[in-house]
Scaffold this active site. Structure first.
Site, PDB file in Angstrom:
ATOM      1  CB  SER A  43      -1.028  -0.159   1.270  1.00  0.00           C
ATOM      2  OG  SER A  43      -1.218   1.155   1.710  1.00  0.00           O
ATOM      3  CE1 TYR A  76      -4.927  -1.936   4.671  1.00  0.00           C
ATOM      4  CE2 TYR A  76      -3.568   0.104   4.231  1.00  0.00           C
ATOM      5  CZ  TYR A  76      -4.325  -0.944   3.724  1.00  0.00           C
ATOM      6  OH  TYR A  76      -4.360  -1.038   2.516  1.00  0.00           O
TER       7      TYR A  76
HETATM    8  P1  NAP Z   1     -11.735  -5.501  -0.709  1.00  0.00           P
HETATM    9  O1  NAP Z   1     -12.369  -5.244  -2.130  1.00  0.00           O
HETATM   10  O2  NAP Z   1     -12.287  -5.099   0.447  1.00  0.00           O
HETATM   11  O3  NAP Z   1     -11.324  -7.099  -0.722  1.00  0.00           O
HETATM   12  C1  NAP Z   1     -10.738  -7.742   0.082  1.00  0.00           C
HETATM   13  C2  NAP Z   1     -10.558  -9.069  -0.233  1.00  0.00           C
HETATM   14  O4  NAP Z   1      -9.739  -9.657   1.012  1.00  0.00           O
HETATM   15  C3  NAP Z   1     -11.790  -9.687  -0.328  1.00  0.00           C
HETATM   16  O5  NAP Z   1     -11.332 -10.598  -1.440  1.00  0.00           O
HETATM   17  C4  NAP Z   1     -12.194 -10.640   0.976  1.00  0.00           C
HETATM   18  O6  NAP Z   1     -12.785 -11.830   0.796  1.00  0.00           O
HETATM   19  C5  NAP Z   1     -10.766 -10.921   1.339  1.00  0.00           C
HETATM   20  N1  NAP Z   1     -10.487 -11.010   2.899  1.00  0.00           N
HETATM   21  C6  NAP Z   1     -10.476 -10.222   3.836  1.00  0.00           C
HETATM   22  N2  NAP Z   1     -10.416 -10.939   5.085  1.00  0.00           N
HETATM   23  C7  NAP Z   1      -9.934 -12.245   4.682  1.00  0.00           C
HETATM   24  C8  NAP Z   1      -9.436 -13.420   5.334  1.00  0.00           C
HETATM   25  N3  NAP Z   1      -9.339 -13.334   6.779  1.00  0.00           N
HETATM   26  N4  NAP Z   1      -9.301 -14.381   4.656  1.00  0.00           N
HETATM   27  C9  NAP Z   1      -9.339 -14.576   3.334  1.00  0.00           C
HETATM   28  N5  NAP Z   1      -9.555 -13.538   2.494  1.00  0.00           N
HETATM   29  C10 NAP Z   1     -10.259 -12.401   3.171  1.00  0.00           C
HETATM   30  O7  NAP Z   1     -10.298  -4.803  -0.661  1.00  0.00           O
HETATM   31  P2  NAP Z   1      -9.177  -4.580  -1.927  1.00  0.00           P
HETATM   32  O8  NAP Z   1      -9.279  -2.854  -1.902  1.00  0.00           O
HETATM   33  O9  NAP Z   1      -9.368  -5.324  -3.004  1.00  0.00           O
HETATM   34  O10 NAP Z   1      -7.920  -4.704  -1.110  1.00  0.00           O
HETATM   35  C11 NAP Z   1      -7.182  -5.974  -1.489  1.00  0.00           C
HETATM   36  C12 NAP Z   1      -5.696  -5.753  -0.929  1.00  0.00           C
HETATM   37  O11 NAP Z   1      -5.084  -4.481  -1.667  1.00  0.00           O
HETATM   38  C13 NAP Z   1      -5.703  -5.362   0.510  1.00  0.00           C
HETATM   39  O12 NAP Z   1      -4.439  -5.995   1.248  1.00  0.00           O
HETATM   40  C14 NAP Z   1      -5.330  -3.866   0.585  1.00  0.00           C
HETATM   41  O13 NAP Z   1      -4.641  -3.606   1.742  1.00  0.00           O
HETATM   42  C15 NAP Z   1      -4.796  -3.529  -0.604  1.00  0.00           C
HETATM   43  N6  NAP Z   1      -4.889  -2.196  -1.211  1.00  0.00           N
HETATM   44  C16 NAP Z   1      -6.058  -1.702  -1.445  1.00  0.00           C
HETATM   45  C17 NAP Z   1      -5.857  -0.506  -1.797  1.00  0.00           C
HETATM   46  C18 NAP Z   1      -7.144   0.251  -2.453  1.00  0.00           C
HETATM   47  O14 NAP Z   1      -7.241   1.429  -2.417  1.00  0.00           O
HETATM   48  N7  NAP Z   1      -8.377  -0.272  -2.394  1.00  0.00           N
HETATM   49  C19 NAP Z   1      -4.694   0.264  -1.979  1.00  0.00           C
HETATM   50  C20 NAP Z   1      -3.551  -0.239  -1.500  1.00  0.00           C
HETATM   51  C21 NAP Z   1      -3.582  -1.549  -1.080  1.00  0.00           C
HETATM   52  P3  NAP Z   1     -13.924 -12.348   1.804  1.00  0.00           P
HETATM   53  O15 NAP Z   1     -14.608 -11.161   2.372  1.00  0.00           O
HETATM   54  O16 NAP Z   1     -14.836 -12.906   0.697  1.00  0.00           O
HETATM   55  O17 NAP Z   1     -13.159 -13.126   2.650  1.00  0.00           O
END
Ligand code: NAP
Length: 272
Positions: free
Chosen positions: A146, A159
């Protein structure tokens, strides 16, 4: 041109947290390039739906329930992939959650659950898959960081701690597993439109701040992460390990300031 240097065709690719958002986008990218993708998440129904939606042929994308906060769940899932496919070429650690509040207000349980999923879960996944990769003598692991990997934003301390820790974990594993042919890198996205962030960017003040801090201006979509992930999984990055790559529209390249912002079109000179 189908360049084998950048090919991931035939690879066995395991992705944690792929039911939606960035993980789903990456899964789709690998499936479109003929990899055998295994998508995981906590909920059977949603991960099965995602796999079915991504794939027109149920053999292409496989759903698997795996909760990364549970070591046993991780080990069982990795074992089943290993048994079915005989190897794992690429792991993408995407699973993550966030909770935004002042550092002073986090409960012990809130702090633990963010660290458990975002950092401990990523390590246990890396470790379980690492065993297979070390045995097979090759593999690529990609951890999703991130902007907080480098510098902390306010009001999301656990986080930020987890993402910084994950980056150092990537380096530590890269050093330890380099001799066994296993590469470990971090892909750090900037601001991406997903369920995790959609409330943030629906707020006008936050959206203005985001635009002001993104040189490329637009918000990223999950598919913007595909090219770099495929590159890190392919032979094109064969000598690249222990690194972090920011896919952030320029957010970490520098800072913008008010000087000359009224003269942004080419050929105009800044007035101040
Ligand atoms: P999201 O849409 O909320 O998706 C999160 C994913 O993680 C879902 O598929 C969820 O699946 C899964 N998850 C959550 N807890 C889990 C667990 N205990 N075991 C297995 N799977 C789990 O979030 P996103 O924005 O795509 O983020 C994904 C990653 O990218 C994260 O690590 C986040 O920190 C990183 N990131 C995001 C951004 C951004 O701007 N969006 C920026 C930088 C980094 P289920 O709920 O179905 O289990």
């Amino acid at each position: 041109m189908n360049d084998p240097l950048f090919s991931v065709a035939g690879q066995i690719v395991l992705i944690s947290g792929a039911s939606r958002g960035i993980g789903r986008g990456i899964a789709e990218g690998f499936a479109q390039r003929d990899a055998q993708v295994i998508v995981t998440g906590r909920n059977a129904e949603s991960i099965e739906r995602t796999a079915a939606e991504i794939s027109s042929d149920s053999k292409t994308v496989r759903p698997l329930v795996c909760d990364v906060s549970q070591g046993e769940s991780i080990r069982t899932a990795v074992e089943s992939v290993q048994q079915e496919f005989g190897r794992i070429d690429t792991l993408v650690n995407v699973a993550g959650i966030n909770l935004r509040k002042p550092a002073i207000d986090y409960t012990e349980q809130e702090y633990d659950s963010i660290i458990d999923i975002n950092l401990r879960g990523a390590f246990l996944m890396s470790q379980a898959v690492g065993r297979c990769m070390i045995e097979q003598g090759n593999g690529s692991q990609i951890n999703i960081g991130s902007l907080n990997t480098q510098r902390a934003l306010t009001n999301l301390l656990p986080y930020a701690v987890a993402k910084a820790g994950m980056d150092h974990m990537s380096r530590a594993l890269a050093v330890e597993w380099g001799p066994f042919g296993v590469r470990v890198n971090t892909l750090a996205p900037g601001f991406v439109q997903t369920d995790l962030t959609k409330k943030l960017w629906a707020d006008k003040t936050m959206e203005e701040w985001r635009v002001a801090n993104t040189p490329q201006r637009r918000i990223a979509l999950p598919e913007d992460m595909v090219g770099t992930t495929v590159f890190l999984a392919s032979d094109a990055s064969a000598y690249l390990t222990g690194q972090v790559i920011y896919v952030d529209g320029g957010a970490t390249a520098g800072r913008m300031w008010p000087l000359g912002n009224e003269a942004v079109s080419p050929g105009k000179t800044a007035k101040k």
